[in-house]
Design an enzyme around this catalytic site. Structure first.
Site, PDB file in Angstrom:
ATOM      1  N   ARG A 109       0.821  -1.220   0.000  1.00 42.66           N
ATOM      2  CA  ARG A 109       0.000   0.000   0.000  1.00 42.66           C
ATOM      3  C   ARG A 109       0.855   1.270   0.000  1.00 42.66           C
ATOM      4  NH1 ARG A 109      -2.758  -3.826   2.819  1.00 42.66           N
ATOM      5  NH2 ARG A 109      -1.783  -3.243   4.775  1.00 42.66           N
TER       6      ARG A 109
ATOM      7  N   GLU B 256       2.314  -5.778  13.772  1.00 36.60           N
ATOM      8  CA  GLU B 256       1.188  -5.792  14.718  1.00 36.60           C
ATOM      9  C   GLU B 256       0.534  -7.171  14.708  1.00 36.60           C
ATOM     10  OE1 GLU B 256      -1.986  -3.165  13.664  1.00 36.60           O
ATOM     11  OE2 GLU B 256      -3.037  -3.466  15.552  1.00 36.60           O
TER      12      GLU B 256
HETATM   13  P1  AMP Z   1       3.639  -1.594  11.760  1.00 41.41           P
HETATM   14  O1  AMP Z   1       4.949  -2.169  11.304  1.00 41.41           O
HETATM   15  O2  AMP Z   1       3.103  -2.299  12.966  1.00 41.41           O
HETATM   16  O3  AMP Z   1       3.706  -0.101  11.932  1.00 41.41           O
HETATM   17  O4  AMP Z   1       2.584  -1.908  10.625  1.00 41.41           O
HETATM   18  C1  AMP Z   1       2.494  -1.109   9.519  1.00 41.41           C
HETATM   19  C2  AMP Z   1       2.254  -1.901   8.293  1.00 41.41           C
HETATM   20  O5  AMP Z   1       1.295  -2.923   8.481  1.00 41.41           O
HETATM   21  C3  AMP Z   1       1.684  -1.020   7.215  1.00 41.41           C
HETATM   22  O6  AMP Z   1       2.249  -1.402   5.974  1.00 41.41           O
HETATM   23  C4  AMP Z   1       0.208  -1.239   7.243  1.00 41.41           C
HETATM   24  O7  AMP Z   1      -0.305  -1.321   5.948  1.00 41.41           O
HETATM   25  C5  AMP Z   1       0.037  -2.580   7.943  1.00 41.41           C
HETATM   26  N1  AMP Z   1      -0.891  -2.518   9.085  1.00 41.41           N
HETATM   27  C6  AMP Z   1      -0.598  -2.766  10.375  1.00 41.41           C
HETATM   28  N2  AMP Z   1      -1.676  -2.673  11.156  1.00 41.41           N
HETATM   29  C7  AMP Z   1      -2.687  -2.339  10.353  1.00 41.41           C
HETATM   30  C8  AMP Z   1      -4.076  -2.059  10.562  1.00 41.41           C
HETATM   31  N3  AMP Z   1      -4.632  -2.122  11.776  1.00 41.41           N
HETATM   32  N4  AMP Z   1      -4.835  -1.718   9.502  1.00 41.41           N
HETATM   33  C9  AMP Z   1      -4.277  -1.639   8.264  1.00 41.41           C
HETATM   34  N5  AMP Z   1      -2.986  -1.887   7.993  1.00 41.41           N
HETATM   35  C10 AMP Z   1      -2.189  -2.237   9.024  1.00 41.41           C
END
Ligand code: AMP
Length: 252
Positions: free
Chosen positions: A126, A163
């Site tokens: 994305r 996450e």
């Molecule tokens: P993080 O590494 O935990 O900051 O996760 C960010 C990445 O995971 C991004 O590329 C987001 O597209 C995806 N992502 C993580 N959590 C979500 C969520 N709750 N909704 C949508 N995309 C998420």
């Protein structure tokens, strides 16, 4: 029937000759009941007006919102995706609204311009949707940060916690060797000032790994920019130790 092609009442009344012709045709049609045709025409007009009025009220509401409010209101929450307990913030409704998508891209450009980047990096997948048009708008090279096994040339790799699981990302070793003509003209081609773009900041693991990859290939990450930030997951705390953090919409 011509009347079905009218999208709103202005268009309807804007073409009275077409409407009159249609009613006249209805009356002339020897197989049709003329009263019924006239009633049908009135009903179609009523529904057209009603739908269009609702649409116009909605558009008016959206136009009075700030970009941040508009983004937050447009996102779709998908519970338990991709795992139970995760509320996934679906950005596709932003993409299907051309005006909002455009405003979001312009918003990102204005968020990061002050950092005078020489490169824009986008995180698969994305981050590509937002990063590549921003790079194009700013006339800068775009650097894809991809999932393993996708990049065909020599890569550097980094694994990290997400996450909702574990992940690995890669970057081409020579991804920053391409410089834009402006920076070459200004003789600052050696300094690779990279802005990393992703759709969403959650725990910060993905962006942190991306920053480390960019540093590993000789770049300086001047900022990370996001469309949405889930502030309660505190990803900003991790990233601010490395670079500047900018988000168009913050959900606390
Ligand atoms: P993080 O590494 O935990 O900051 O996760 C960010 C990445 O995971 C991004 O590329 C987001 O597209 C995806 N992502 C993580 N959590 C979500 C969520 N709750 N909704 C949508 N995309 C998420």
């Amino acid at each position: 029937m011509t009347i079905f092609h009218f999208k709103n009442q202005f268009e309807f009344w804007g073409s009275p000759i077409k409407v009159l012709k249609w009613i006249q045709l209805s009356f002339q049609n020897k197989f049709a009941d003329s009263k019924f045709s006239f009633k049908a025409a009135s009903m179609i007009f009523f529904f057209n007006s009603k739908n269009s009025l609702i649409e116009q009220i909605h558009q008016l509401q959206m136009s009075t919102l700030t970009l941040e409010q508009n983004i937050i209101q447009t996102l779709r929450d998908v519970p338990d995706f991709p795992k139970k307990g995760i509320i996934f913030k679906d950005i596709t409704p932003i993409l299907s609204d051309p005006k909002l998508f455009d405003e979001t891209l312009k918003g990102l450009v204005s968020l990061i311009s002050e950092f005078e980047p020489t490169h824009i990096a986008g995180i698969e997948a994305r981050g590509f949707i937002f990063g590549a048009p921003v790079a194009r708008e700013m006339k800068l090279p775009f650097v894809p940060i991809r999932k393993p096994g996708k990049l065909p040339w020599k890569t550097k790799q980094k694994s990290y916690s997400l996450e909702y699981g574990e992940a690995t990302i890669e970057i081409h070793e020579d991804a920053l060797d391409q410089t834009n003509s402006t920076s070459q003209m200004n003789n600052v081609a050696q300094v690779k000032r990279v802005v990393v773009i992703d759709d969403l900041l959650a725990t910060g693991g993905t962006s942190q790994a991306s920053c480390e990859l960019i540093q590993a290939i000789g770049g300086e990450v001047v900022a990370c920019a996001f469309v949405v930030e889930l502030a309660f997951l505190k990803g900003r705390d991790i990233l601010e130790g490395l670079t500047k953090v900018k988000s168009l919409a913050i959900i606390s």
